[in-house]
Design a protein around this motif. Structure first.
Motif, short mmCIF file in Angstrom:
data_model
loop_
_atom_site.label_atom_id
_atom_site.label_comp_id
_atom_site.label_asym_id
_atom_site.label_seq_id
_atom_site.Cartn_x
_atom_site.Cartn_y
_atom_site.Cartn_z
N GLU A 32 -33.55 -1.56 -34.26
CA GLU A 32 -33.72 -2.42 -33.10
C GLU A 32 -35.04 -2.09 -32.43
O GLU A 32 -35.57 -0.97 -32.57
N ARG A 52 -36.18 -10.59 -26.61
CA ARG A 52 -34.91 -10.28 -25.92
C ARG A 52 -34.35 -8.96 -26.44
O ARG A 52 -34.23 -8.73 -27.63
N LYS A 109 -31.38 -5.88 -24.93
CA LYS A 109 -30.54 -5.27 -23.89
C LYS A 109 -29.66 -4.25 -24.57
O LYS A 109 -28.95 -4.55 -25.54
N GLU A 110 -29.68 -3.01 -24.09
CA GLU A 110 -28.95 -1.92 -24.74
C GLU A 110 -27.45 -2.17 -24.80
O GLU A 110 -26.77 -1.66 -25.69
N THR A 111 -26.92 -2.93 -23.85
CA THR A 111 -25.49 -3.19 -23.82
C THR A 111 -25.06 -4.34 -24.73
O THR A 111 -23.89 -4.68 -24.79
N SER A 112 -26.00 -4.93 -25.43
CA SER A 112 -25.67 -6.03 -26.33
C SER A 112 -24.78 -5.55 -27.48
O SER A 112 -24.97 -4.45 -28.01
N GLU A 113 -23.80 -6.38 -27.87
CA GLU A 113 -22.91 -6.00 -28.97
C GLU A 113 -23.60 -6.11 -30.32
O GLU A 113 -23.32 -5.35 -31.24
N LYS A 140 -27.19 -6.42 -32.84
CA LYS A 140 -28.52 -5.83 -32.90
C LYS A 140 -29.56 -6.83 -32.37
O LYS A 140 -29.48 -8.02 -32.65
N GLN A 141 -30.50 -6.30 -31.60
CA GLN A 141 -31.54 -7.14 -31.04
C GLN A 141 -32.91 -6.55 -31.35
O GLN A 141 -33.07 -5.33 -31.45
N TYR A 199 -32.26 -10.46 -17.75
CA TYR A 199 -30.93 -9.91 -17.61
C TYR A 199 -30.10 -10.71 -16.61
O TYR A 199 -28.90 -10.93 -16.81
N ASN A 233 -22.40 -14.72 -35.94
CA ASN A 233 -23.11 -13.49 -35.61
C ASN A 233 -23.46 -12.67 -36.85
O ASN A 233 -23.68 -11.48 -36.78
#
Length: 291
Positions: free
Chosen positions: A15, A27, A29-33, A35-36, A127, A192
């Motif tokens: 990531e 985009r 965000k560490e809390t994303s379920e 991988k970003q 966010y 997903n």
């Protein structure tokens, strides 16, 4: 990896996020379920198998973090993928070089796609309301084979920002560059996993303008002979001036310039370390402190 104005942060899981000063490029965000980050997908048409350059468990991965670049290497079937990430020493330009080597005995045809969700705003803005934040992005196709993204101002006190993205290669390709900017069209509804356009080899729309949920996905199709290695370069350039972004895209669409940029980035880091009296063990310690 940073030159002071442009920064790339990468993880062991593949990531990453990029920033121009305090402006988030993609985009993340560490809390994303899920991988970003900024990814490459490869589809081998001979075997119809699909993978990404992101490290996965139970795979033969080699990951290297250096002060001047990040490197992910893996082998899937007959194809070895080598992704290197760096930042130009003196300009807001990020380069992700993907080398593909055919280690088999047969010709292989590959569909290669780069993909990320552009943001081009402060992280807290995205966010707070990502759907609303998306509405200020406008996409334009450039004659040089690149995509230009403009973030329109939300108020008179704000600045306009431009992001250019090019998926460049000097190697021979099958067909022209394809691109997609609409996320649902690219990924599919409630999907997903592997994006539909990649899974089913659907033609990309090549649309421009505004969309409610944008991405930048660019595809090139190549044919690799046994033992051959091909390089493809994702070039990202950002600035407050449109002409500056276009000039940098033109400048870095050159294999020799890109190779030189990796060398200059390494030389600059080495010079800085000598000046500061920083040794290899110190660098490792500082990297751990930054995690």
């Amino acid at each position: 990896i940073s030159n002071g104005k442009y920064t790339v942060v990468s993880t062991l899981e593949g990531e990453s996020y990029s920033k121009f000063e305090n402006i988030l490029i993609n985009r993340f965000k560490e809390t994303s379920e899920g991988k970003q980050g900024i990814f490459f997908y490869i589809k081998n048409l001979s075997f119809n198998n699909i993978w990404s350059t992101v490290p996965e468990k139970n795979e033969n991965n080699r990951i290297t973090f250096e002060p001047s670049k990040t490197k992910y290497v893996k082998t899937v079937g007959n194809i070895e993928t080598d992704e290197e990430i760096t930042v130009a020493p003196d300009e807001a330009v990020e380069i992700r070089r993907l080398k593909l080597k055919n280690i088999g005995l047969n010709f292989e045809t590959l569909e290669v796609t780069s993909y990320f969700e552009p943001v081009l705003s402060r992280a807290e803005q995205d966010y707070a309301h990502p759907a609303f934040n998306n509405l200020f992005l406008n996409f334009e196709k450039l004659d040089i084979g690149a995509i230009l993204v403009k973030r329109n101002k939300r108020g008179s006190s704000q600045k306009e920002y431009y992001l250019g993205a090019s998926f460049f290669t000097e190697s021979e390709t099958i067909g022209d560059l394809e691109y997609e900017i609409e996320k649902e069209r690219f990924i599919g509804k409630q999907n997903n996993k592997i994006p539909d356009m990649i899974k089913y080899s659907k033609p990309y729309s090549k649309n421009s303008g505004m969309v409610t949920d944008p991405v930048i996905a660019m595809k090139r199709t190549i044919k690799l002979s046994p033992g051959e290695t091909v390089s493809l370069d994702l070039i990202l350039a950002v600035d407050e001036q449109k002409d500056k972004v276009i000039d940098n895209l033109n400048k870095y669409q050159n294999t020799n310039v890109i190779t030189k940029t990796f060398e200059l980035a390494k030389a600059k880091v080495e010079a800085e370390n000598i000046y500061l009296g920083v040794k290899g063990k110190n660098i490792e310690t500082y990297q751990k402190m930054l995690e």
